[in-house]
Design a protein around this motif. Structure first.
Motif, mmCIF file in Angstrom:
data_model
loop_
_atom_site.group_PDB
_atom_site.id
_atom_site.type_symbol
_atom_site.label_atom_id
_atom_site.label_comp_id
_atom_site.label_asym_id
_atom_site.label_seq_id
_atom_site.Cartn_x
_atom_site.Cartn_y
_atom_site.Cartn_z
ATOM 1 N N MET A 674 0.837 -1.210 0.000
ATOM 2 C CA MET A 674 0.000 0.000 0.000
ATOM 3 C C MET A 674 0.871 1.259 0.000
ATOM 4 N N GLU A 675 1.943 1.256 0.809
ATOM 5 C CA GLU A 675 2.850 2.414 0.839
ATOM 6 C C GLU A 675 3.512 2.627 -0.518
ATOM 7 N N ARG A 678 1.046 4.284 -2.845
ATOM 8 C CA ARG A 678 0.879 5.699 -2.489
ATOM 9 C C ARG A 678 2.089 6.517 -2.929
ATOM 10 N N CYS A 709 -3.215 4.073 -9.106
ATOM 11 C CA CYS A 709 -2.374 3.759 -7.931
ATOM 12 C C CYS A 709 -3.152 3.998 -6.635
ATOM 13 N N SER A 713 -4.271 1.234 -3.666
ATOM 14 C CA SER A 713 -3.907 1.437 -2.252
ATOM 15 C C SER A 713 -5.163 1.520 -1.387
#
Length: 961
Positions: A674-675, A678, A709, A713
């Motif tokens: 997820m990071e 982001r 993106c 996320s």
């Protein structure tokens, strides 16, 4: 003088390129000093090129002082050359630093006995009015010269008076009465009066001045009824009203009165021209009565040329707020039907007119009425608009004259606008276009293909049956390799790509390739390949790029084409993705990444210092990282099967207080994933912000990549990491938003579908199950199945904007620091020039430039002192508005800590919508902070244990003041 100029420039330290500027200035100075008149004139006329190449004040000031010397000492021909250079370089005048000295040298010629020399000096002063608006000696000279007996001098004085009136309120107020006396005086010849009247257009600095000028013009219109006098006076009247704004409604009424009642065609034409000017500038000031009066005049005039002009004004107004005012009924009046209004009658009467121009304006009026008004009675008007558009299309497509082509462009623009606002008419319009395409001239066919592509991009209207017609036409294009045929091949191929964006059949590919082999050059094939890349037909694009590789002469072009071939091959690999088959998805992505890595290597080799391909490299690197992130996400989802949570996972979760621990290692992997997404979204945002010159379609494409993106996320967070607190409100689809392309439409459809799936799973099941991981993998595959569109800015830069900065003081050697005492502040002057390409402001314009100055301590020297935090760093920001593409500002910087500091000046631009764009450039200089001598002496004495002397104590007491 050349030597002093050189040292002057060298001291300013503008770097190596500006030394070239100094050499060029010295070369021109040599020409100015020549004894031959021809060489002197040649040197003078080369100055504008020098200013354009090196537009910084230090050089421009020096150059203009040299030109002022030539003006003072030379003959009249040289003075005339200097005058022309000054007029050509008007935007550089404000960069003159020694304005007084420059004016003094020029002004000395005003006392000459030669009236021609005085006339040239007056014109020179007029050209410099922007930098010396309030010079009383110049004002006095102009007033004096207006009374001269020499016609050349009087005309020059009129030119100067007009320029100074535009710049100076005091001069305008002072000269107004004199101009008035001269115009009304019987001794003034009529031709001189005609030249004096236009000065009154600049009397708009305050209301009383504008009012007195209007009264004078009103008297002139009635007192001098001759055609020339009325035309000049009315036009001046209009320009004055347009500048002062308050009298525009009165001016519109006056012009309509002359249009209606004056029998002279020349006056009527002037009235129409001025009405067009006011319609463009202030359409909101037109009342319903004004438009009605213009309609009546157009209905009753027997002259086609005047009718054309009036319809041109009405078509301009029909595309603005004025049309809504015309159709809105005033309270207390009976509502009239749309068809009974004179504007509609006029449009219906003229839309089949034999004059193409009249018909085109009438059709535009009908289109604008159909698209801007919401009444139910518009329906028959829509049918009339379509019928008249078809008739005009038939008429113009058979004629390849410039007039017919211009009319055809208006017709096709109206078709696109009508279809965009009234989608139910699209089938009718497209069928008529396809019918005419077979029998039209080549020039008309090209424009019609552009129109078809524009309609098909907005609405999926081209069916498979229509594709057959297009392919038949593609085969019919002759073997002649004329420019029109080449252009038609590209336009028709674009329509075919737009109409079959999902996949090209082998037959279509064969036909296109055969036709290209028979009748095209390499440039045409490249343009068609470029369009295929834009529309997502990567298989076709790859084959075309492959065929072109051996046809280019430069290795940079070879590497560019090779990179495009590899990118197309990579995207082609992704078309083989299948839902629910995650292992094949991983192999497809790996294959695509292999081609992308080859492509980025070629792309880097294709870049040159003049064309660094920064956007292309940035876009492709982000695409590579996105594919890797997708691949990693699929692997992470698969790890739920290969590495399920251990038996003690629930116990670990309870003891640690983190409920996610019961899912095993997948929870941490998902967090990292997820990071990463982001971070990619942030990088896409940075790419967007750095693309100031990109067209809107390219920016929208980058925005869609960023949104994909953010979507993934969000899905990871909603399904696995934090299903309880996640909100779906901010991600809800805006279905009403207008999509501009098939690619955007398909991406938005995928976004909506993925959000619906995530939201339904989020409510039903607790994380993490195979359903959750399958949903994420399906979302990745759905996004990758939409063929990527390489938009225009990837291939072509239509707008070019760059900023060039100069800092002073600046070291002669870039690695050498500037010495500053730590008890003083450094005044850093930042100057900049905005440089444009051939089409400045095509997509967006620079409103202001944001300059950010920061300093970082690189190395300390001396002892550490307790210093307030505020004094340790410099972080400043200023916004400046460029004037004539030049800006200048200053920063005061503190360097209390001894040592070497690195100063960074970064510029970004703000467009007319207030959006900040990180365009650069970034410039750095080194500053060395030294201890001031007195403090150093005191410190040394304290170290040696000696008390300061009385004289030093006294100095310390005084030094605080």
């Amino acid at each position: 003088m050349a030597a002093s100029a050189k040292s002057f420039l060298a001291d300013a330290g503008y770097g190596e390129q500006e030394l070239d500027a100094n050499s060029a200035l010295m070369e021109l100075d040599k020409g100015l000093r020549s004894g031959k008149l021809g060489e002197q004139c040649e040197a003078v006329v080369r100055f504008p090129r020098l200013f354009q190449k090196y537009p910084f004040p230090i050089l421009i000031n020096s150059a203009f002082l040299k030109l002022a010397d030539v003006f003072r000492m030379g003959n009249n021909f040289l003075r005339l050359c200097v005058l022309k250079v000054t007029q050509q370089s008007e935007k550089h005048l404000e960069k003159i630093l020694n304005v007084d000295e420059f004016v003094k040298r020029v002004f000395s010629v005003i006392h000459s006995n030669d009236p021609v020399a005085r006339a040239i000096t007056l014109r020179m002063l007029g050209s410099m009015a922007s930098i010396i608006p309030e010079r009383k000696n110049a004002h006095h000279s102009i007033r004096q010269s207006l009374d001269s007996h020499d016609n050349v001098e009087v005309e020059a004085a009129i030119f100067a008076a007009a320029n100074f009136s535009a710049q100076s309120k005091d001069f305008a107020a002072g000269i107004c009465n004199k101009i008035s006396e001269m115009i009304q005086g019987l001794a003034t010849p009529v031709d001189l009066k005609l030249k004096l009247i236009p000065i009154l257009q600049h009397m708009h600095h305050d209301a009383s001045l504008a009012s007195s000028s209007r009264q004078l013009l009103q008297q002139l219109v009635t007192s001098y009824p001759s055609t020339k006098m009325v035309i000049v006076t009315l036009h001046t009247f209009t320009l004055l009203a347009a500048s002062s704004l308050v009298d525009i409604p009165k001016q519109i009424q006056l012009l309509l009165q002359y249009l209606k009642s004056d029998p002279r065609k020349a006056v009527k034409r002037l009235a129409i021209q001025d009405l067009k000017l006011l319609a463009n500038k202030t359409p909101h000031t037109w009342s319903r009565e004004n438009i009605q009066a213009l309609c009546e005049s157009a209905l009753h005039t027997p002259y086609d040329s005047l009718k054309l002009g009036m319809l041109s004004v009405l078509s301009t107004l029909s595309g603005t707020i004025a049309i809504k005012q015309y159709f809105s009924t005033a309270p207390g009046t009976a509502a009239t039907t749309v068809r009974s209004l004179d504007l509609v009658k006029l449009a219906q009467e003229c839309c089949y007119h034999t004059n193409r121009g009249i018909a085109a304006h009438a059709v535009r009026i009908m289109t604008n009425i159909s698209t801007s008004c919401q009444e139910k009675e518009i329906l028959p008007l829509e049918q009339d608009a379509v019928s008249s558009l078809e008739a005009l299309l038939l008429l113009c497509s058979q004629d390849d004259s410039p007039g017919a082509q211009a009319t055809l462009k208006i017709t096709l623009t109206c078709m696109v606008k009508l279809v965009k606002c009234r989608p139910h008419l699209s089938q009718l319009v497209v069928e008529s276009l396809l019918t005419q395409l077979h029998i039209a001239q080549d020039a008309a066919r090209i424009l019609m293909c552009h129109c078809l592509a524009a309609i098909a991009m907005q609405l999926p209207v081209l069916a498979d049956g229509m594709l057959g017609d297009l392919m038949d036409l593609y085969k019919l294009i002759g073997q002649a390799a004329t420019d029109k045929k080449q252009e038609l091949l590209v336009s028709l191929a674009t329509v075919i790509f737009v109409s079959s964006q999902k996949a090209l059949s082998p037959e279509i590919k064969t036909v296109i390739k055969q036709q290209l082999e028979n009748a095209s050059n390499g440039w045409t094939a490249y343009r068609i390949a470029r369009q295929a890349s834009r529309m997502g037909n990567h298989d076709m694009a790859r084959e075309l790029y492959q065929s072109l590789l051996t046809q280019v002469a430069s290795e940079h072009f070879y590497f560019w084409l090779n990179s495009l071939k590899e990118f197309s091959h990579a995207e082609q690999c992704l078309t083989g993705l299948q839902e629910d088959n995650y292992s094949s998805a991983l192999s497809c992505i790996a294959e695509a990444l292999k081609s992308y890595y080859k492509g980025i290597a070629s792309l880097t080799a294709a870049s040159t210092p003049l064309n660094p391909l920064s956007f292309q490299c940035g876009f492709v690197k982000l695409r590579i990282d996105l594919l890797q992130a997708f691949s990693q996400l699929i692997c992470t989802c698969n790890s739920l099967k290969t590495s399920p949570p251990p038996a003690i996972a629930t116990t670990i979760a309870m003891t640690s207080g983190n409920d996610l621990q019961r899912c095993g290692r997948i929870s941490n992997q998902m967090k990292h994933s997820m990071e990463e997404f982001r971070n990619l979204a942030t990088r896409y945002g940075d790419l967007y912000q750095s693309s100031f010159d990109a067209d809107s379609a390219t920016l929208r494409n980058v925005e869609l990549q960023q949104q994909s993106c953010l979507l993934i996320s969000h899905a990871i967070e909603a399904l696995i990491l934090d299903p309880e607190s996640v909100s779906f409100q901010e991600y809800s689809s805006n279905g009403t938003a207008h999509v501009e392309s098939e690619y955007e439409r398909r991406m938005m459809s995928v976004f909506n579908h993925v959000l619906e799936e995530v939201e339904s799973l989020n409510r039903k099941y607790a994380p993490v199950s195979y359903l959750h991981t399958a949903c994420l993998c399906d979302a990745v595959i759905a996004l990758l199945k939409v063929p990527l569109s390489f938009q225009r800015y990837f291939f072509q830069k239509l707008q070019s904007t760059s900023i060039k900065l100069a800092l002073s003081p600046s070291p002669r050697n870039p690695t050498e620091p500037i010495a500053v005492q730590n008890n003083q502040q450094l005044a850093l002057k930042v100057e900049g020039v905005v440089q444009h390409g051939s089409k400045p402001g095509l997509f967006r314009k620079i409103q202001s430039v944001c300059l950010n100055v920061s300093s970082v301590l690189q190395s300390k020297s001396g002892q550490d002192y307790k210093i307030p935090i505020d004094n340790m760093t410099n972080e400043m920001e200023q916004r400046v508005e460029p004037h004539n593409d030049y800006f200048s500002t200053q920063f005061l910087l503190n360097f209390v800590i001894l040592g070497t500091h690195n100063i960074t000046v970064e510029s970004s631009v703000i467009d007319s919508n207030g959006i900040v764009w990180k365009t650069g450039p970034k410039t750095t200089i080194l500053v060395k902070s030294l201890e001031d001598p007195y403090s150093q002496q005191v410190r040394l004495q304290q170290q040696q244990g000696q008390p300061p002397s009385q004289q030093q104590q006294q100095r310390t007491a005084y030094s605080r003041f």
